[in-house]
Design an enzyme around this catalytic site. Structure first.
Site, PDB file in Angstrom:
ATOM      1  N   ASP A   1       0.845  -1.193   0.000  1.00 11.55           N
ATOM      2  CA  ASP A   1       0.000   0.000   0.000  1.00 11.55           C
ATOM      3  C   ASP A   1       0.879   1.240   0.000  1.00 11.55           C
ATOM      4  O   ASP A   1       1.724   1.411   0.888  1.00 11.55           O
ATOM      5  CB  ASP A   1      -0.886  -0.007   1.251  1.00 11.55           C
ATOM      6  CG  ASP A   1      -1.857   1.148   1.246  1.00 11.55           C
ATOM      7  OD1 ASP A   1      -2.828   1.099   0.463  1.00 11.55           O
ATOM      8  OD2 ASP A   1      -1.646   2.125   2.004  1.00 11.55           O
TER       9      ASP A   1
ATOM     10  N   TYR B   1       2.607   9.970   0.345  1.00 11.91           N
ATOM     11  CA  TYR B   1       3.549   9.374   1.316  1.00 11.91           C
ATOM     12  C   TYR B   1       4.999   9.574   0.876  1.00 11.91           C
ATOM     13  O   TYR B   1       5.909   9.439   1.688  1.00 11.91           O
ATOM     14  CB  TYR B   1       3.329   7.854   1.475  1.00 11.91           C
ATOM     15  CG  TYR B   1       1.959   7.398   1.922  1.00 11.91           C
ATOM     16  CD1 TYR B   1       1.065   8.258   2.547  1.00 11.91           C
ATOM     17  CD2 TYR B   1       1.567   6.078   1.726  1.00 11.91           C
ATOM     18  CE1 TYR B   1      -0.183   7.819   2.944  1.00 11.91           C
ATOM     19  CE2 TYR B   1       0.316   5.635   2.124  1.00 11.91           C
ATOM     20  CZ  TYR B   1      -0.553   6.510   2.722  1.00 11.91           C
ATOM     21  OH  TYR B   1      -1.786   6.069   3.107  1.00 11.91           O
TER      22      TYR B   1
ATOM     23  N   LYS C   1      -2.644   5.905  -4.416  1.00 14.80           N
ATOM     24  CA  LYS C   1      -3.805   6.785  -4.165  1.00 14.80           C
ATOM     25  C   LYS C   1      -3.640   8.164  -4.787  1.00 14.80           C
ATOM     26  O   LYS C   1      -2.532   8.703  -4.827  1.00 14.80           O
ATOM     27  CB  LYS C   1      -4.008   6.941  -2.652  1.00 14.80           C
ATOM     28  CG  LYS C   1      -4.008   5.625  -1.901  1.00 14.80           C
ATOM     29  CD  LYS C   1      -4.349   5.770  -0.433  1.00 14.80           C
ATOM     30  CE  LYS C   1      -4.031   4.495   0.304  1.00 14.80           C
ATOM     31  NZ  LYS C   1      -2.675   4.447   0.859  1.00 14.80           N
TER      32      LYS C   1
ATOM     33  N   HIS D   1      -7.821   9.144  -2.406  1.00 15.41           N
ATOM     34  CA  HIS D   1      -7.265   9.068  -1.044  1.00 15.41           C
ATOM     35  C   HIS D   1      -8.230   9.614   0.017  1.00 15.41           C
ATOM     36  O   HIS D   1      -8.414   9.014   1.065  1.00 15.41           O
ATOM     37  CB  HIS D   1      -5.935   9.846  -1.009  1.00 15.41           C
ATOM     38  CG  HIS D   1      -5.015   9.439   0.082  1.00 15.41           C
ATOM     39  ND1 HIS D   1      -3.656   9.521  -0.020  1.00 15.41           N
ATOM     40  CD2 HIS D   1      -5.250   8.948   1.319  1.00 15.41           C
ATOM     41  CE1 HIS D   1      -3.097   9.091   1.090  1.00 15.41           C
ATOM     42  NE2 HIS D   1      -4.049   8.744   1.926  1.00 15.41           N
TER      43      HIS D   1
ATOM     44  N   SER E   1     -11.089   5.867  -0.473  1.00 11.69           N
ATOM     45  CA  SER E   1     -10.536   5.740   0.872  1.00 11.69           C
ATOM     46  C   SER E   1     -11.127   6.855   1.718  1.00 11.69           C
ATOM     47  O   SER E   1     -11.329   7.969   1.218  1.00 11.69           O
ATOM     48  CB  SER E   1      -9.008   5.858   0.802  1.00 11.69           C
ATOM     49  OG  SER E   1      -8.460   5.850   2.093  1.00 11.69           O
ATOM     50  N   ASN E   2     -11.416   6.564   2.964  1.00  9.24           N
ATOM     51  CA  ASN E   2     -11.986   7.556   3.889  1.00  9.24           C
ATOM     52  C   ASN E   2     -13.350   8.058   3.419  1.00  9.24           C
ATOM     53  O   ASN E   2     -13.684   9.231   3.603  1.00  9.24           O
ATOM     54  CB  ASN E   2     -11.014   8.737   4.070  1.00  9.24           C
ATOM     55  CG  ASN E   2      -9.706   8.305   4.702  1.00  9.24           C
ATOM     56  OD1 ASN E   2      -9.700   7.802   5.825  1.00  9.24           O
ATOM     57  ND2 ASN E   2      -8.606   8.451   3.989  1.00  9.24           N
TER      58      ASN E   2
ATOM     59  N   GLN F   1     -10.959   1.973   1.575  1.00  7.69           N
ATOM     60  CA  GLN F   1      -9.900   1.792   2.583  1.00  7.69           C
ATOM     61  C   GLN F   1     -10.117   2.799   3.703  1.00  7.69           C
ATOM     62  O   GLN F   1     -10.105   4.009   3.461  1.00  7.69           O
ATOM     63  CB  GLN F   1      -8.515   1.985   1.941  1.00  7.69           C
ATOM     64  CG  GLN F   1      -7.399   1.658   2.921  1.00  7.69           C
ATOM     65  CD  GLN F   1      -6.008   2.006   2.409  1.00  7.69           C
ATOM     66  OE1 GLN F   1      -5.332   2.876   2.949  1.00  7.69           O
ATOM     67  NE2 GLN F   1      -5.575   1.329   1.362  1.00  7.69           N
TER      68      GLN F   1
ATOM     69  N   SER G   1      -4.348   1.522   9.561  1.00  8.06           N
ATOM     70  CA  SER G   1      -4.059   1.655  11.002  1.00  8.06           C
ATOM     71  C   SER G   1      -4.727   0.542  11.810  1.00  8.06           C
ATOM     72  O   SER G   1      -5.419   0.813  12.805  1.00  8.06           O
ATOM     73  CB  SER G   1      -4.496   3.033  11.520  1.00  8.06           C
ATOM     74  OG  SER G   1      -3.895   4.057  10.768  1.00  8.06           O
TER      75      SER G   1
ATOM     76  N   LEU H   1      -3.667  -1.423  13.896  1.00  8.34           N
ATOM     77  CA  LEU H   1      -3.223  -1.527  15.299  1.00  8.34           C
ATOM     78  C   LEU H   1      -3.467  -0.202  16.021  1.00  8.34           C
ATOM     79  O   LEU H   1      -2.999  -0.008  17.144  1.00  8.34           O
ATOM     80  CB  LEU H   1      -1.731  -1.879  15.359  1.00  8.34           C
ATOM     81  CG  LEU H   1      -1.292  -3.120  14.584  1.00  8.34           C
ATOM     82  CD1 LEU H   1       0.209  -3.330  14.716  1.00  8.34           C
ATOM     83  CD2 LEU H   1      -2.058  -4.352  15.060  1.00  8.34           C
TER      84      LEU H   1
ATOM     85  N   SER I   1       5.135  -2.088   9.478  1.00  9.34           N
ATOM     86  CA  SER I   1       6.214  -2.184  10.459  1.00  9.34           C
ATOM     87  C   SER I   1       7.533  -2.013   9.750  1.00  9.34           C
ATOM     88  O   SER I   1       7.696  -2.450   8.612  1.00  9.34           O
ATOM     89  CB  SER I   1       6.188  -3.539  11.182  1.00  9.34           C
ATOM     90  OG  SER I   1       7.277  -3.574  12.101  1.00  9.34           O
TER      91      SER I   1
ATOM     92  N   LYS J   1       7.195 -10.293  10.719  1.00  9.42           N
ATOM     93  CA  LYS J   1       6.938 -11.733  10.723  1.00  9.42           C
ATOM     94  C   LYS J   1       5.733 -12.042  11.635  1.00  9.42           C
ATOM     95  O   LYS J   1       4.830 -12.793  11.260  1.00  9.42           O
ATOM     96  CB  LYS J   1       8.198 -12.443  11.239  1.00  9.42           C
ATOM     97  CG  LYS J   1       8.170 -13.933  11.133  1.00  9.42           C
ATOM     98  CD  LYS J   1       9.606 -14.470  11.295  1.00  9.42           C
ATOM     99  CE  LYS J   1       9.638 -15.981  11.181  1.00  9.42           C
ATOM    100  NZ  LYS J   1       8.980 -16.657  12.267  1.00  9.42           N
ATOM    101  N   GLU J   2       5.744 -11.397  12.805  1.00  3.56           N
ATOM    102  CA  GLU J   2       4.634 -11.586  13.761  1.00  3.56           C
ATOM    103  C   GLU J   2       3.298 -11.225  13.101  1.00  3.56           C
ATOM    104  O   GLU J   2       2.308 -11.961  13.222  1.00  3.56           O
ATOM    105  CB  GLU J   2       4.892 -10.680  14.976  1.00  3.56           C
ATOM    106  CG  GLU J   2       3.754 -10.608  15.974  1.00  3.56           C
ATOM    107  CD  GLU J   2       4.019  -9.537  17.042  1.00  3.56           C
ATOM    108  OE1 GLU J   2       5.200  -9.259  17.368  1.00  3.56           O
ATOM    109  OE2 GLU J   2       3.036  -8.979  17.548  1.00  3.56           O
TER     110      GLU J   2
END
Ligand code: NAP
Length: 277
Positions: free
Chosen positions: A7, A12, A41, A74, A120-121, A142, A169, A171, A219, A226-227
């Protein structure tokens, strides 16, 4: 690691780096182009000319790709053509003309610059107004979504319209100036993660996956990359989902920077989200 969905967005500034890395991975045969999915976007200042000032530049100049898999509007905000600031100054807003912007997005599709178009939004109301004139309906919306901002109404609306909901987002965006650790530190999320011997981030990601959404998590850390990928293997039970459903809701990315009482079409936060906040 197996990530295949990337993404990015013109605003950005990450398109060249993402494009460069993906080109390298394709050249060394780690992946082929059909095996990855690249989203970018359209920024507010490019609503004037989605084809040439934006999609063309994103695709060919910035990313060195023949096509984008997904191209999104966007934000439902139109800005003066010179604005490339993530926080636009008050003088740079223009009235939104979604019909002409969407015609430009459909043109990007016709020209083969992208394989799908979306938004998006966007609130349910804005999607409905778009559907009223669109020749091609948006494939994706999105939006911010995580266990503390569950978007139930929007998800139901999008499901009825066959629009996929993609979560940004997921998390709660910890580490962003506007983000929070409240999602990964939530005691219910933490107790669910202990119960299944997983991590809070994996619980948050699997919650969205189990709703059928794609989770766009970021991340810079190899262990957490990986997590997050391993969240695909986490199983949540019905009780976990019920407990998450009871969490207090909190919209973190509220979009205050797009609201003002003079030039923006949105005089209040409620206007921007059509009350879905
Ligand atoms: N359409 C839009 O308007 C919009 C808006 C915002 C974002 N997005 C997209 O969504 C993507 C992700 O959003 P985001 O960065 O705001 O939020 P996010 O993915 O919820 O949060 C990213 C933050 O979480 C940390 N993190 C990642 N994995 C973790 C883990 N397993 N445990 C604990 N912390 C972890 C990262 O730190 P480390 O790097 O140190 O791991 C980073 O600071 C963006 O990159 C962007 O592509 C779109």
């Amino acid at each position: 690691m197996g990530y295949r969905h990337f993404d990015t967005a013109k605003i950005y500034g990450s398109e060249p780096a993402v494009g460069h890395a993906l080109t390298e991975a394709i050249l060394d045969q780690t992946v082929d182009r059909e095996g990855i999915f690249v989203t970018s976007k359209l920024w507010g200042s490019d609503h004037h000319d989605p084809v040439f000032s934006s999609a063309f530049a994103s695709c060919y100049r910035n990313m060195s790709m023949e096509y984008l898999d997904m191209y999104l509007v966007h934000w439902p905000v139109k800005l003066k053509p010179w604005n490339y600031s993530a926080v636009p100054p008050e003088d740079d807003f223009e009235p939104l003309d979604l019909e002409s912007t969407w015609a430009g997005m459909e043109k990007c599709l016709d020209l083969g610059l992208c394989r799908c178009i979306g938004v998006s939004n966007f609130s349910s109301k804005k999607i409905q107004s778009l559907l009223d004139f669109a020749s091609v309906p948006p494939a994706v919306n999105q939006v911010e979504m995580h266990p503390m901002w569950r978007q139930r109404k929007l998800r139901d609306f999008c499901a009825d319209c066959k629009i996929h909901v993609s979560a940004y987002s997921p998390l709660g965006g910890p580490g962003n100036a506007w983000g929070t650790t409240a999602v990964v530190e939530n005691p219910i999320i933490q107790s669910i993660s202990r119960k299944h011997k997983t991590t809070p981030a994996q619980v948050a990601l699997q919650w969205g996956l189990s709703n059928g959404s794609s989770m766009i998590v970021k991340s810079f850390n190899q262990k957490r990359l990986k997590e997050n990928m391993e969240a695909l293997n986490v199983k949540l039970d019905a009780q976990d989902l019920t407990d998450i459903e009871k969490l207090e809701e909190w919209k973190i990315m509220r979009g205050e920077f797009l609201v003002n009482d003079s030039t923006s079409p949105y005089k209040t936060i409620e206007d921007l989200w059509d009350g879905e906040i």
